[in-house]
Design a protein around this motif. Structure first.
Motif, PDB file in Angstrom:
ATOM      1  N   PRO A 162       3.392  -3.121  -7.252  1.00  0.00           N
ATOM      2  CA  PRO A 162       2.658  -2.045  -6.568  1.00  0.00           C
ATOM      3  C   PRO A 162       3.557  -1.202  -5.673  1.00  0.00           C
ATOM      4  O   PRO A 162       3.326  -0.001  -5.509  1.00  0.00           O
ATOM      5  CB  PRO A 162       1.592  -2.796  -5.761  1.00  0.00           C
ATOM      6  CG  PRO A 162       2.105  -4.185  -5.624  1.00  0.00           C
ATOM      7  CD  PRO A 162       2.863  -4.446  -6.885  1.00  0.00           C
ATOM      8  N   LEU A 165       4.966   1.359  -7.807  1.00  0.00           N
ATOM      9  CA  LEU A 165       3.991   2.418  -8.065  1.00  0.00           C
ATOM     10  C   LEU A 165       3.953   3.421  -6.915  1.00  0.00           C
ATOM     11  O   LEU A 165       3.858   4.635  -7.136  1.00  0.00           O
ATOM     12  CB  LEU A 165       2.602   1.817  -8.279  1.00  0.00           C
ATOM     13  CG  LEU A 165       2.397   1.008  -9.553  1.00  0.00           C
ATOM     14  CD1 LEU A 165       1.028   0.341  -9.547  1.00  0.00           C
ATOM     15  CD2 LEU A 165       2.541   1.896 -10.787  1.00  0.00           C
ATOM     16  N   TRP A 247      -2.405  -2.857  -3.948  1.00  0.00           N
ATOM     17  CA  TRP A 247      -2.430  -2.478  -5.361  1.00  0.00           C
ATOM     18  C   TRP A 247      -3.316  -1.252  -5.587  1.00  0.00           C
ATOM     19  O   TRP A 247      -2.913  -0.295  -6.247  1.00  0.00           O
ATOM     20  CB  TRP A 247      -2.946  -3.647  -6.207  1.00  0.00           C
ATOM     21  CG  TRP A 247      -1.890  -4.543  -6.749  1.00  0.00           C
ATOM     22  CD1 TRP A 247      -1.356  -5.642  -6.145  1.00  0.00           C
ATOM     23  CD2 TRP A 247      -1.212  -4.426  -8.007  1.00  0.00           C
ATOM     24  NE1 TRP A 247      -0.394  -6.217  -6.944  1.00  0.00           N
ATOM     25  CE2 TRP A 247      -0.290  -5.496  -8.102  1.00  0.00           C
ATOM     26  CE3 TRP A 247      -1.296  -3.526  -9.067  1.00  0.00           C
ATOM     27  CZ2 TRP A 247       0.534  -5.687  -9.203  1.00  0.00           C
ATOM     28  CZ3 TRP A 247      -0.476  -3.706 -10.174  1.00  0.00           C
ATOM     29  CH2 TRP A 247       0.414  -4.768 -10.230  1.00  0.00           C
ATOM     30  N   VAL A 251      -1.773   2.436  -6.719  1.00  0.00           N
ATOM     31  CA  VAL A 251      -2.157   3.008  -8.009  1.00  0.00           C
ATOM     32  C   VAL A 251      -2.687   4.428  -7.809  1.00  0.00           C
ATOM     33  O   VAL A 251      -2.346   5.356  -8.568  1.00  0.00           O
ATOM     34  CB  VAL A 251      -3.206   2.121  -8.711  1.00  0.00           C
ATOM     35  CG1 VAL A 251      -3.844   2.867  -9.881  1.00  0.00           C
ATOM     36  CG2 VAL A 251      -2.586   0.828  -9.206  1.00  0.00           C
ATOM     37  N   SER A 254       0.215   6.736  -6.860  1.00  0.00           N
ATOM     38  CA  SER A 254       1.037   6.993  -8.040  1.00  0.00           C
ATOM     39  C   SER A 254       0.410   8.070  -8.917  1.00  0.00           C
ATOM     40  O   SER A 254       1.089   9.005  -9.368  1.00  0.00           O
ATOM     41  CB  SER A 254       1.221   5.700  -8.834  1.00  0.00           C
ATOM     42  OG  SER A 254       2.021   5.912  -9.967  1.00  0.00           O
ATOM     43  N   TRP A 255      -0.885   7.947  -9.150  1.00  0.00           N
ATOM     44  CA  TRP A 255      -1.556   8.945  -9.992  1.00  0.00           C
ATOM     45  C   TRP A 255      -1.588  10.309  -9.312  1.00  0.00           C
ATOM     46  O   TRP A 255      -1.371  11.344  -9.963  1.00  0.00           O
ATOM     47  CB  TRP A 255      -2.970   8.494 -10.321  1.00  0.00           C
ATOM     48  CG  TRP A 255      -3.737   9.598 -11.008  1.00  0.00           C
ATOM     49  CD1 TRP A 255      -3.478  10.126 -12.247  1.00  0.00           C
ATOM     50  CD2 TRP A 255      -4.820  10.343 -10.475  1.00  0.00           C
ATOM     51  NE1 TRP A 255      -4.355  11.152 -12.515  1.00  0.00           N
ATOM     52  CE2 TRP A 255      -5.190  11.305 -11.440  1.00  0.00           C
ATOM     53  CE3 TRP A 255      -5.528  10.285  -9.277  1.00  0.00           C
ATOM     54  CZ2 TRP A 255      -6.233  12.195 -11.238  1.00  0.00           C
ATOM     55  CZ3 TRP A 255      -6.569  11.176  -9.073  1.00  0.00           C
ATOM     56  CH2 TRP A 255      -6.909  12.114 -10.042  1.00  0.00           C
TER      57      TRP A 255
END
Length: 272
Positions: A162, A165, A247, A251, A254-255
């Motif tokens: 993570p 990420l 996490w 995520v 990151s997106w």
């Protein structure tokens, strides 16, 4: 003008679709760093080993530093310090390079049909290679001094993934912003230096007053460094609630970084 999808599925699909190109680029980057040197990639082993020796001497002999709540062992302080630095160096290497990833490869933008979105991932994998080398040195020294490493060390990937990420999301955003705002490179250098001292690298988070500890955990490096030390050195399980939140958050970051990169990349060629 070509549209660039910015969905979470495309984020993963692009990396998988270009896996051969990513592998070749990472290999070229890792080998290129040591090209021309007599020892070649063996320097990637010697560097962390030398730094571990230097940190041990400077902080235990010069500054007489000891870890709060631990013993007086000089090697203990060195290993705890180096565990934190493994995490920080991964972050620093990728984030410092982030703003210049597109700027340093203008031909990929103008003359070649190239999947620009893989550049931050190539940078990350190159840095993770050195993390693996540093970690192997850390585990070897630990095994020599204290015996077999804790079984909890196997959980280290659950912490570093993570974190990777998070780095990817920030790298995508910085790579885009760096094209339009050149000063961001200097600004990021200052921020990374500040984070080195505002992260529990040279001290444990528990050494600070409770009010400051809450502020310290606003730093995204803090939970990763603390949990890494728990699983590597102390043999403790990580805080799974904190890990779950981390996490989910990384995520999303990151997106968002990928989406920003995809939405703004149409203007790269105009600026470069």
């Amino acid at each position: 003008m070509r549209n660039f999808p910015a969905t979470p599925i495309e984020m993963a699909a692009s990396l998988w679709r270009n896996r051969s190109l990513i592998h070749a680029s990472v290999k070229r980057e890792v080998l290129g760093r040591y090209r021309g040197s007599a020892l070649g990639v063996f320097w990637s082993f010697f560097n962390p080993l030398c730094m571990l020796a230097v940190y041990t001497f400077v902080f235990s002999e010069v500054f007489k530093a000891r870890w709060s709540g631990g013993g007086d062992s000089k090697t203990e302080f060195a290993l705890l310090l180096f565990a934190g630095l493994i995490v920080f160096n991964l972050f620093a290497e990728c984030i410092n390079r982030g703003p210049s990833l597109i700027l340093s490869n203008p031909n990929y933008v103008k003359k070649v049909v190239f999947p620009l979105e893989i550049l931050p991932f190539v940078s990350l994998l190159s840095a993770l290679y050195h993390v693996c080398i540093s970690l192997s040195v850390w585990l070897t020294v630990y095994a020599i001094l204290f015996g077999a490493p804790h079984i909890t060390a196997l959980l280290f990937p659950l912490i570093i993934i993570p974190f990777s990420l998070l780095i990817m999301g920030l790298s995508w955003a910085l790579a885009s912003i760096g094209v339009f705002l050149r000063d961001v490179t200097q600004f990021i250098g200052i921020i990374v230096t500040m984070l080195m001292f505002l992260s529990p690298i040279f001290y444990p988070a528990s050494a600070l007053p409770e009010n400051y500890q809450r502020l310290l955990y606003l730093n995204p490096l803090t939970p990763v460094i603390e949990m890494s030390r728990d699983v590597l050195y102390w043999g403790k399980l990580p805080n799974f609630w904190m890990l779950l939140i981390y996490w989910i958050t990384t995520v999303a970051i990151s997106w968002l970084g990928f989406a920003w990169f995809q939405k703004t990349r149409k203007g790269f060629s105009d600026v470069l």
